[in-house]
Every structure is written in C-alpha cells, then in structure tokens.
Design an enzyme around this catalytic site. Sequence first.
Site, short mmCIF file in Angstrom:
data_model
loop_
_atom_site.label_atom_id
_atom_site.label_comp_id
_atom_site.label_asym_id
_atom_site.label_seq_id
_atom_site.Cartn_x
_atom_site.Cartn_y
_atom_site.Cartn_z
N ARG A 282 0.83 -1.23 0.00
CA ARG A 282 0.00 0.00 0.00
C ARG A 282 0.86 1.27 0.00
O ARG A 282 1.98 1.27 0.48
CB ARG A 282 -0.96 -0.05 1.20
CG ARG A 282 -1.94 -1.22 1.07
CD ARG A 282 -2.95 -1.26 2.18
NE ARG A 282 -3.81 -0.09 2.16
CZ ARG A 282 -4.67 0.21 3.12
NH1 ARG A 282 -4.77 -0.58 4.19
NH2 ARG A 282 -5.42 1.28 3.04
N SER B 6 -7.94 11.96 3.31
CA SER B 6 -7.47 10.78 4.04
C SER B 6 -7.24 11.13 5.49
O SER B 6 -6.39 11.96 5.82
CB SER B 6 -6.16 10.26 3.43
OG SER B 6 -5.52 9.40 4.36
N GLN C 267 -5.97 9.17 7.57
CA GLN C 267 -4.67 8.63 7.99
C GLN C 267 -3.55 9.63 7.70
O GLN C 267 -2.66 9.82 8.53
CB GLN C 267 -4.42 7.28 7.29
CG GLN C 267 -5.38 6.21 7.80
CD GLN C 267 -5.23 4.88 7.10
OE1 GLN C 267 -4.43 4.74 6.18
NE2 GLN C 267 -6.01 3.90 7.54
N ASP D 92 -15.22 3.16 3.88
CA ASP D 92 -15.02 1.74 4.19
C ASP D 92 -16.26 0.89 3.90
O ASP D 92 -16.21 -0.33 3.99
CB ASP D 92 -14.62 1.58 5.65
CG ASP D 92 -13.22 2.12 5.91
OD1 ASP D 92 -12.43 2.22 4.95
OD2 ASP D 92 -12.92 2.45 7.07
N ARG E 95 -10.58 -2.67 -3.92
CA ARG E 95 -11.96 -3.06 -3.60
C ARG E 95 -12.90 -2.91 -4.78
O ARG E 95 -13.98 -3.52 -4.79
CB ARG E 95 -12.46 -2.26 -2.39
CG ARG E 95 -11.82 -2.74 -1.10
CD ARG E 95 -12.30 -2.01 0.13
NE ARG E 95 -11.77 -2.67 1.33
CZ ARG E 95 -11.76 -2.13 2.54
NH1 ARG E 95 -12.24 -0.91 2.72
NH2 ARG E 95 -11.26 -2.81 3.55
C1 S3P Z 1 -8.97 5.37 8.76
C2 S3P Z 1 -9.03 6.14 7.63
C3 S3P Z 1 -9.47 5.64 6.31
C4 S3P Z 1 -10.20 4.31 6.43
C5 S3P Z 1 -9.49 3.36 7.35
C6 S3P Z 1 -9.37 3.94 8.75
C7 S3P Z 1 -8.50 5.98 10.01
O1 S3P Z 1 -8.33 5.47 5.49
O2 S3P Z 1 -10.36 3.73 5.16
O3 S3P Z 1 -10.20 2.13 7.44
O4 S3P Z 1 -8.67 5.37 11.10
O5 S3P Z 1 -7.94 7.08 9.97
P1 S3P Z 1 -7.73 6.67 4.59
O6 S3P Z 1 -7.19 7.71 5.49
O7 S3P Z 1 -6.64 6.02 3.76
O8 S3P Z 1 -8.88 7.15 3.76
#
Ligand code: S3P
Length: 429
Positions: free
Chosen positions: A122, A167, A169, A315, A346
Amino acid sequence: MVSLSSHPARALRGEIAMPGDKSISHRSIMLGSIARGVSTVSGFLRGEDNIATLDAFRAMGVQIHDDGETLRIEGKGLHGLTEAEDVIDCGNSGTSIRLLTGLMAAQRFYTVLTGDRYLRRRPMRRVVEPLSRMGACIHGRDNGEKAPLAIVGRPLTGITHDSPVASAQVKSALMLAGLYADGATRVTEPHLSRDHSERMFRHFGARLETDAAGVTVYGGHELAGRDIVVPGDISSAAFFLVAALIVPGSELLIRGVGVNPTRTGILDILAAMGGSVELLDQREVSGEPVADLLVRSSALKGIEIGGDVVPRAIDEFPVICVAAALAEGTTVIRDARELRVKETDRIAAMASNLRAAGATITETADGMIIEGTGRLNGATVESFGDHRIAMSMLVAGLAASGAITVSDTECIATSFPTFTALLDKVAVR
Ligand code: S3P
C-alpha cells in the site's frame, strides 16, 4: 485458509451491540500513551489491527493493563516513549503504520515499521513526503512508497500540507507529528475525512484549531490522560444494516453505534436507496455522537454516488455494492479511486465477486456501474485477504438464491472477530 458459507436467511431479527470503533480504538492507545498520567479506555476493539497498535506501544515501553473490560494506559508524556528492540509489525493495519510513521518521525530514536504482504503493497509516500518536508528522515522501498519504513527520529518543523486526497490517515499522521513540531502544522483536504483525531486531540487537551478547510495543530504542549468510552463501529454496523435491508421480513436494533457526521455517509446512501434506518436515543460519549439504529427490510433502488459522501462512507463501499446489486435499477459509484488502494483493490474485488454471483458490473477508473436486478445467485468467491470483502460477500449470501462461500476468511478478525457469532445470533434460518 478457512472458507465460510453463508446461506439464504428467512429474516434477521433481534437486538445486537456493535464492537468498538476501530479508528477511535487506535487513537485512544496512541494519545493515551503519549499523554501525561493515566488514561482508561472502555469499549476498545480487540481486533487484530488494534492489537497491533497496542503491542507497538508496549514495545516502546508503555504499560497497558487489560482487565478484559477496560484498558488502563500509563501515559509517558510526549517524550517518554523508548526505542523498540525489534521491528514493529503493523500486520494488516494501514491506520497503525501511517499514524505511527508520523509519531515516530518526531521521536529521539530509530524505528522500523512493517506489515503483512497486503500492507507492504500500500502507498506510504502520501505520509512520507509531507513528513519529510517537516524534516523527517524516513526510508522505504520504492523510494519511500512502500513498507518496511525505517525512521530516524528528528526535530520537526510545522508545515502546511494541502493533501490531494481526503485521508484521515494522512491528516492524523501529520497531526501527531505536529504535536512535536516547532510552530504550527496545518493540513487541508479536498473533502473532510473522519475527524476522530481532531475530537480526541481536543479531549486530551492538545492545542488545535479546525475550520472548513482543515486543521492546525500547535506543537510543544503536553497532553493530559483522559477516560475514553469507544462507541460501536458504524463500519461494522454497515454489514448488519445492509443484511437487514436485503432480507425480507427483517427488523434489527443495533445499539450504541457511533454516528459522527464524518462517518454517516452509509446512512445517507442507504436512505437515498430507499432503506429504512431510524436513529434512536441520540447521545454523546467522549466527544462522539452515538445512537441506536433500527433497521427494517426495504425495497432498494439504484442511485448515483459521488462527491463528499465518498470519504464519509469510504469503508462501506464493498457492502454498498451488495445492496446495489440487490436493488432495482442502476447504481453509479464515482470519485472513489481510493478504493483501489485499500486492503485490496476493492473495486476490482467486488466487481469480480459480484459477477461470480450473477451481477452485471462495469468497472471504471474511480468506481463502478452496477445493474441492480434484485437478485444474486449462489457462488464461490474470494476475500482477497480483505476483511470487508469477506464480510460483504457473506452478507450477500443471506439474500442470494443459493449459498455464497468465501475463501480465506481469517482476515475478518482484523476488524470484527465476533462477526459470524453476531450473524448467527440474529439470522432466522
Ligand atoms: C482510517 C481512515 C481511512 C479508512 C481506514 C481507517 C483511520 O483510510 O479507510 O479504514 O482510522 O484514519 P484513509 O485515510 O486512507 O482514507
């Protein structure tokens, strides 16, 4: 490799509670560990992804006691973590590796982060690049794109990062680095992604500002330990919402689900498809909105999905595809290119699995077109090592004309170890 089969159900009935929210559970361990003083966490999700985060902080010297109900974290303060003796294995968890990359970049020691074969594929440059601009020293395979990531902690300086992707994350990795950075760290994004970090940072007393375009964190201020109650995960509830909608004669009450507006895209999408989901007893828990969800089976219709609802339901697309295949009419999903870099691609995975069950699907670069016919056949399909693909296809089997068998289902334990037990509890055979 464990295969599971899901058989047509007569109805889904009863009451269930969802396990804790995965995103909030990760953040509770991270902030509890770097706060000063004790934090407690109840409702923590004991899935493999969250255990990976918990083990990482234990490896960095944090005492975390677990009495089976509540976690008690002895916070070490911003500069109290110690170097792990070994590589930190984040397993399948994108949240663990990306958020830890931000946090580790600011420590006074060396860290190596890795994960399973899916996680090692990833993209990581989306966090490595802006962190490097803050002064971080991070090396990874493919010029910093892929784990393992080797991080030499360094003093950081705040930057503004206009993230091209919505995002949470990416945003959270920079926010964590920003706690340590000199000055202000600002992140903007094209659409607001889940804001659990912003809420929890506030709960722990961090200095930050939020506005319509993004978030700004001010570095150099200690956090204070807090008590956290983790709400149920709406991303887990989504499987039961769709299951109850598509199996005629169903009525299900799902208790204690987090309904943070940055996560409720699934509710908007299902309502637009004609699904009946009522929010009952809305309340707030540890700064997060919570409700009970009452779902009744409904005739669904195809819709167009795109724009800012996409990050709010990111998700849930695998199970939305199942609802769309069982709806009447065409569903068009666009602006969802991010689905191609989740635990698996996905878009490709759901197109392949639903085609195997008789659906007509056209893949596009950023989504897909699903011709809903109101029916699916029995089939044998793959999880592609992705928990949400596996659970979505097991949900499809409840309303298909024959059994759906999914191979390689161990991955369900990453986010929802009690999924099959809860399904058995409410499925009327
Ligand atoms: C998440 C952010 C999302 C999500 C992941 C959990 C998080 O990802 O798809 O299951 O806890 O910050 P992305 O930040 O890559 O969109």
